[in-house]
Design an enzyme around this catalytic site. Structure first.
Site, PDB file in Angstrom:
ATOM      1  CG  ASN A   9      15.541  42.607  95.942  1.00 14.53           C
ATOM      2  OD1 ASN A   9      15.649  43.819  95.719  1.00 14.53           O
ATOM      3  ND2 ASN A   9      16.093  41.689  95.165  1.00 14.53           N
ATOM      4  CD1 TRP A  10      11.151  46.551  98.922  1.00 10.43           C
ATOM      5  CD2 TRP A  10      10.813  48.745  98.603  1.00 10.43           C
ATOM      6  NE1 TRP A  10      10.616  47.063 100.068  1.00 10.43           N
ATOM      7  CE2 TRP A  10      10.395  48.408  99.907  1.00 10.43           C
ATOM      8  CE3 TRP A  10      10.699  50.075  98.186  1.00 10.43           C
ATOM      9  CZ2 TRP A  10       9.870  49.346 100.793  1.00 10.43           C
ATOM     10  CZ3 TRP A  10      10.180  51.014  99.065  1.00 10.43           C
ATOM     11  CH2 TRP A  10       9.761  50.645 100.352  1.00 10.43           C
ATOM     12  CG  HIS A  96      19.492  39.687  93.136  1.00  8.37           C
ATOM     13  ND1 HIS A  96      18.986  39.481  91.878  1.00  8.37           N
ATOM     14  CD2 HIS A  96      18.513  39.337  93.995  1.00  8.37           C
ATOM     15  CE1 HIS A  96      17.744  39.030  91.980  1.00  8.37           C
ATOM     16  NE2 HIS A  96      17.434  38.931  93.260  1.00  8.37           N
ATOM     17  CD  GLU A  98      16.307  40.323  89.374  1.00  5.28           C
ATOM     18  OE1 GLU A  98      16.354  41.394  89.989  1.00  5.28           O
ATOM     19  OE2 GLU A  98      15.365  39.499  89.506  1.00  5.28           O
ATOM     20  N   GLY A 174      11.247  35.051  90.396  1.00  7.67           N
ATOM     21  CA  GLY A 174      10.262  35.736  89.564  1.00  7.67           C
ATOM     22  C   GLY A 174       9.495  34.809  88.634  1.00  7.67           C
ATOM     23  CB  SER A 214       8.628  31.927  93.326  1.00 10.28           C
ATOM     24  OG  SER A 214       8.970  32.394  92.027  1.00 10.28           O
ATOM     25  N   GLY A 235      10.988  38.898  96.721  1.00  5.85           N
ATOM     26  CA  GLY A 235      10.944  39.926  95.684  1.00  5.85           C
ATOM     27  C   GLY A 235       9.520  40.393  95.462  1.00  5.85           C
TER      28      GLY A 235
HETATM   29  P1  PGA Z   1      10.903  36.812  93.677  1.00  7.65           P
HETATM   30  O1  PGA Z   1      12.381  37.487  93.771  1.00  7.65           O
HETATM   31  O2  PGA Z   1      10.426  36.656  95.106  1.00  7.65           O
HETATM   32  O3  PGA Z   1      10.087  37.800  92.909  1.00  7.65           O
HETATM   33  O4  PGA Z   1      11.064  35.516  93.003  1.00  7.65           O
HETATM   34  C1  PGA Z   1      13.294  37.107  94.747  1.00  7.65           C
HETATM   35  C2  PGA Z   1      14.572  37.862  94.554  1.00  7.65           C
HETATM   36  O5  PGA Z   1      14.940  38.138  93.408  1.00  7.65           O
HETATM   37  O6  PGA Z   1      15.249  38.209  95.532  1.00  7.65           O
END
Ligand code: PGA
Length: 256
Positions: A9-10, A96, A98, A174, A214, A235
């Site tokens: 996931n960019w 997602h 976010e 993240g 992560s 991510g």
């Molecule tokens: P991350 O993000 O690997 O940076 O924790 C994962 C995601 O949001 O899909």
């Protein structure tokens, strides 16, 4: 056995030119994906460039990071499923965290998006996950099963088989604090039991359930060793071609 899936996931990273360079580099580093399916999810503006840069053998499939549920209309700033199909997308990430937390995507909207994707032959990668306060209150299972049921309302058995679920605890995204494989595995079991209850054991068994939050080259092996975890939604670590290639090759090598 479900085929392993690694999704990058960019998020809001990479211009079209940068996407071309990243796909070329990944194609060099990952010439064969073998038993592992790899999906790249660039931002909308880089989808065309990424599609053009994919090698003819196409070891990678493309995903979008969101869509609007209508096919077309007065929806300034939005992008529809037919538009994404036209660009060569096979998958779309929906729900997602976010988007849930910063852009008002609730379960009802996500359900409409899931239906729109399926109507146009795009395979949804549906994200569910609890916040830290949900987990502290021991509400993880209630939260994720509620999200799953509401987002998948009205989906047929055949549609369900095309779906992927990504369990992404909000507190792990993240932050550098990944869930443990045991924590993820327990939630995956709950999700699969919910699928089996709603759509039957056989259809439920076919759905891939990924872990996200992560994931790094250092911890991916432990996730892949688990029977309950069918792959990863990555991510931060997918933006570095070497890291992402290492994650893919570990997903190929680690037996479960
Ligand atoms: P991350 O993000 O690997 O940076 O924790 C994962 C995601 O949001 O899909």
């Amino acid at each position: 056995m479900r085929r392993r899936l690694i999704v990058g996931n960019w998020k809001m990273h990479k211009t079209a030119a940068e996407a071309t360079a990243l796909v070329h580099r990944l194609s060099e580093l990952v010439p064969q994906t073998g038993e592992v399916e790899v999906v790249l999810a660039p931002p909308f503006t880089a989808l065309h460039a990424a599609a053009q840069a994919l090698p003819l053998s196409r070891p990678f499939a493309l995903a979008a990071q969101n869509l609007h549920w209508e096919d077309e209309g007065p929806f300034t700033g939005e992008v529809s499923a037919p538009m994404l199909k036209d660009l060569g997308c096979q998958y779309v990430i929906l729900g997602h965290s976010e988007r849930r937390h910063s852009f008002g995507d609730d379960d009802k909207k996500i359900s409409k998006k899931v239906h729109a994707a399926l109507r146009h032959g795009l395979r949804p990668i549906l994200c569910v996950g609890e916040s830290l306060s949900d987990r502290k209150k021991r509400r993880t299972k209630t939260v994720v099963t509620g999200q799953l049921r509401k987002c998948l309302e009205g989906i047929s058995k055949d549609e369900l088989r095309t779906l992927t679920i990504a369990y992404e605890p909000v507190w792990a995204i993240g932050t550098g604090h990944a869930a443990t494989p045991a924590q993820a595995g327990a939630v995956h079991d709950t999700l699969r039991a919910t699928l089996a209850r709603g759509w039957g054991a056989e259809a439920g068994e076919q759905v891939r359930i990924l872990y996200g939050g992560s994931v790094t080259p250092e911890n991916v092996g432990a996730f892949m060793a688990s029977d309950q975890i069918d792959g990863a939604l990555v991510g931060g670590a997918c933006l570095d071609p070497q890291s992402f290639a290492t994650i893919i090759s570990l997903a190929q090598r680690v037996a479960r």
